[in-house]
Design a protein around this motif. Structure first.
Motif, PDB file in Angstrom:
ATOM      1  N   ARG A 135       8.443   0.787  10.035  1.00  0.00           N
ATOM      2  CA  ARG A 135       7.657   2.018   9.931  1.00  0.00           C
ATOM      3  C   ARG A 135       8.561   3.211   9.675  1.00  0.00           C
ATOM      4  O   ARG A 135       9.722   3.212  10.066  1.00  0.00           O
ATOM      5  N   GLU A 136       7.959   4.208   9.089  1.00  0.00           N
ATOM      6  CA  GLU A 136       8.571   5.534   8.954  1.00  0.00           C
ATOM      7  C   GLU A 136       7.466   6.559   9.169  1.00  0.00           C
ATOM      8  O   GLU A 136       6.379   6.432   8.586  1.00  0.00           O
ATOM      9  N   ASP A 137       7.729   7.522  10.032  1.00  0.00           N
ATOM     10  CA  ASP A 137       6.747   8.576  10.317  1.00  0.00           C
ATOM     11  C   ASP A 137       5.382   8.005  10.724  1.00  0.00           C
ATOM     12  O   ASP A 137       4.321   8.500  10.316  1.00  0.00           O
ATOM     13  N   GLY A 138       5.415   6.924  11.491  1.00  0.00           N
ATOM     14  CA  GLY A 138       4.190   6.378  12.049  1.00  0.00           C
ATOM     15  C   GLY A 138       3.408   5.452  11.151  1.00  0.00           C
ATOM     16  O   GLY A 138       2.353   4.935  11.557  1.00  0.00           O
ATOM     17  N   ARG A 139       3.870   5.202   9.935  1.00  0.00           N
ATOM     18  CA  ARG A 139       3.137   4.318   9.041  1.00  0.00           C
ATOM     19  C   ARG A 139       4.048   3.191   8.555  1.00  0.00           C
ATOM     20  O   ARG A 139       5.279   3.322   8.534  1.00  0.00           O
ATOM     21  N   VAL A 140       3.426   2.070   8.163  1.00  0.00           N
ATOM     22  CA  VAL A 140       4.200   0.955   7.619  1.00  0.00           C
ATOM     23  C   VAL A 140       4.814   1.400   6.301  1.00  0.00           C
ATOM     24  O   VAL A 140       4.114   1.865   5.400  1.00  0.00           O
ATOM     25  N   ALA A 141       6.126   1.260   6.197  1.00  0.00           N
ATOM     26  CA  ALA A 141       6.841   1.777   5.032  1.00  0.00           C
ATOM     27  C   ALA A 141       7.582   0.704   4.249  1.00  0.00           C
ATOM     28  O   ALA A 141       8.196   1.008   3.238  1.00  0.00           O
ATOM     29  N   GLY A 142       7.508  -0.544   4.712  1.00  0.00           N
ATOM     30  CA  GLY A 142       8.202  -1.587   3.974  1.00  0.00           C
ATOM     31  C   GLY A 142       8.383  -2.827   4.812  1.00  0.00           C
ATOM     32  O   GLY A 142       7.789  -2.978   5.890  1.00  0.00           O
ATOM     33  N   ALA A 143       9.207  -3.751   4.301  1.00  0.00           N
ATOM     34  CA  ALA A 143       9.410  -5.031   4.973  1.00  0.00           C
ATOM     35  C   ALA A 143      10.843  -5.491   4.828  1.00  0.00           C
ATOM     36  O   ALA A 143      11.529  -5.173   3.844  1.00  0.00           O
ATOM     37  N   LEU A 144      11.271  -6.251   5.814  1.00  0.00           N
ATOM     38  CA  LEU A 144      12.552  -6.935   5.751  1.00  0.00           C
ATOM     39  C   LEU A 144      12.259  -8.352   5.279  1.00  0.00           C
ATOM     40  O   LEU A 144      11.543  -9.112   5.946  1.00  0.00           O
TER      41      LEU A 144
END
Length: 579
Positions: free
Chosen positions: A242-251
């Motif tokens: 997450r970034e800034d409370g939202r899902v922003a990507g994946a590992l």
């Protein structure tokens, strides 16, 4: 796609899963101008779609109207309301009905994903609003040679759906192949198919004339390639961030290394459901948990678990039986592996076949849909052992119509008997002993069935009484296309078990595929589509293409939402009449 040499990429949209929903989402997103990356866990695209019939259930579609079949969204709404039996409080069913024809038209205009009307293909229940024709669409046959060497990237159908070890045959091909020595036209048609197949095998591992769900998978993949959408094969998501409370990507884990992908518009979960995850099967399916699954082996609940870890919610208690069912028979392949044959429509509805439980009694209308047949197994199993159930017929029935993986025209059943696939006996009494059901009850069941077959009316379960029953029966059998006495030996029995063709319990979402948390609020940056998404059908099965229709439709909606195409813009851009 921005990337560097340290295992980092940045895209607009990251799609997890290369099945029907994932490829549709990625394709539409690319067509809307987004920078897309698709990550597929295996080394092939297609998932369960590749082994399916490939039909999509699209009420009110333009192609069928152009072909002269009359259907309306309004009628389909009445049908779904009656079938599901609960109000469409969220409006998501209405969104599906309104968007599905738009999705088909969009793909027809802008991609190589093409469908043709199935014509007569009845809905699975005779209820208010049901249609006999016009709602089913089938993917147009595809020439796999267009993919070149990448044709091997399309997951093949199950071996039992191919002849000569690698040639696909659609439902319309089967009668012509069976009758190839009975007419000049059928001989020439069959000869053309065989010649094409022999040429294909000089370059490919199987025939490149693909039909049904394999054609849909190939068309989606071909369209992705034409639009430059990169696919990372053998790549699995290990976690979301997450970034800034939202899902922003994946590992991701790809080619033995970690890859961090930042997705500016969001991450889409479309990994195919939980068909091969024992824990989720126990949690979401009825007891006893079915021992078999027709889902792609890679469908192990990865996406659902990622969604749950990101505050998404599932509600098994509201999603019916947790899956869409079919009976399957279990066979041993020449290489020693175990195969599952789905008994969808080719044998159960034909005249001269009954299904019995452990008490030797009929328990279901054998000609009903595959989903309803398994619902019947579960209802019977509450009081009488019905796992497995047995399909019972004459050997002559197998010659006429085939039975499971034994093709029509087969007169020597010894090989199937030796392998344990079929049980064959000279008398009904001996057959009862071999399948271990009570002889007196079994004899009475067959006697009663024969009596009704001669009358032409099934007074117990109504076999032959619905549009679907008659459609899959034998029109030459009068007066009931689904009834013929069982009286001349040898007699045959085949064990069938419940299995699913797709899971229906999944992550709760809104109409644009945004994953919702336990309080019904969108989880920012996280989408879901396909069998990872809670089914809008609430455990019911209205007609052919119940899983693929919503998979493509909500994949389309997810992509358009991520691209910022508003509902108003969607409405203005649609040229499809929904009346």
């Amino acid at each position: 796609m921005q990337e560097n040499n340290e295992g980092y990429k940045e895209v607009d949209l990251l799609v997890l899963g290369g099945g029907a929903a994932g490829m549709t989402t990625a394709l539409v997103a690319a067509l809307e101008g987004l920078d897309v990356l698709l990550a597929e866990k295996t080394d092939q695209v297609g998932g369960t779609m590749s082994t399916s019939a490939g039909t999509i259930w699209i009420p009110g579609n333009q192609q069928s109207r152009e072909a002269g079949y009359q259907d309306t969204v309004d009628a389909a709404r009445v049908y779904l309301d009656a079938l599901i039996g609960t109000p469409d409080d969220t409006g998501i069913r209405e969104v599906y009905l309104r968007t599905a024809p738009e999705m088909v038209e969009y793909l027809r205009r802008r991609s190589d994903v093409q469908f043709a009307p199935c014509g007569k293909h009845p809905d699975y229940r005779d209820m208010a609003g049901a249609a006999v024709a016009g709602r089913g669409l089938a993917p147009v046959t595809f020439d796999g040679r267009l993919l070149g060497k990448d044709f091997e990237r399309v997951r093949p159908p199950i071996p039992e759906f191919m002849v000569l070890g690698g040639m696909m045959a659609g439902k319309s091909d089967i009668p012509r192949l069976i009758n190839r020595f009975r007419s000049v036209s059928d001989f020439l048609y069959s000869g053309g198919l065989f010649l094409r197949y022999l040429k294909d095998r000089l370059r490919y591992s199987r025939g490149t004339r693909v039909v049904m769900g394999n054609a849909l998978a190939a068309r989606l993949y071909y369209s992705l390639k034409k639009n430059g959408v990169p696919v990372l094969f053998e790549t699995q998501a290990e976690s979301l961030f997450r970034e800034d409370g939202r899902v922003a990507g994946a590992l991701l884990r790809s080619a033995g290394r970690s890859l961090r992908v930042r997705a500016r518009r969001g991450v889409v979960i479309a990994t195919g459901g939980y068909g091969h995850d024992a824990e989720l099967r126990r949690r979401c399916m009825p007891a006893p948990t079915p021992p078999y699954s027709l889902a792609c082996a890679a469908n192990t609940g990865d996406g659902i678990r990622l969604g749950l870890q990101s505050d998404g919610a599932i509600r098994p208690e509201t999603q019916g039986p947790g899956a869409f069912w079919t009976p399957v028979s279990v066979l041993r392949r020449p290489d020693g592996s175990k195969g599952l044959f789905p008994h969808l429509s080719l044998d159960r509805a034909k005249p001269g076949l009954i299904a019995v439980n452990g008490a030797g009694r009929r328990f279901v209308n054998e000609a009903d849909s595959y989903h309803d047949f398994v619902e019947g197994i579960y209802a019977s199993h509450k009081s009488v052992p019905t796992m497995p159930a047995y399909l019972v017929c004459e050997a002559d029935f197998v010659r006429r119509y085939g039975l499971g993986a034994v093709y029509p025209g087969t007169t020597d059943l010894s090989r199937a008997e030796r392998s344990g696939y079929l049980v064959v006996a000279p008398t009904l009494q001996e057959l009862a002993r071999r399948i271990q059901v009570p002889e007196p009850a079994f004899a009475e069941t067959v006697r009663r069935y024969n009596e009704m077959a001669r009358l032409g009316t099934d007074l117990e379960f109504g076999k032959g009484g619905s549009e679907l029953n008659r459609f899959n029966g034998d029109p030459e059998q009068k007066p009931n296309p689904c009834l013929r006495p069982i009286e001349h030996g040898p007699f045959v029995a085949l064990a069938v078990w419940p299995a699913e063709i797709g899971t229906s319990t999944g992550l709760v979402s809104d109409a644009d595929g945004q994953v919702l948390d336990g309080q019904g609020r969108p989880v920012g940056g996280l989408y879901v589509a396909g069998n990872d998404m809670a089914s809008i059908m609430m455990g019911t099965y209205p007609g052919p293409g119940t899983t693929l229709g919503p998979a493509l439709t909500f994949g389309y909606r997810v992509a358009r939402h991520a691209a910022g195409v508003s509902a108003a813009t969607r409405k203005q851009s649609s040229t499809v009449s929904m009346a």
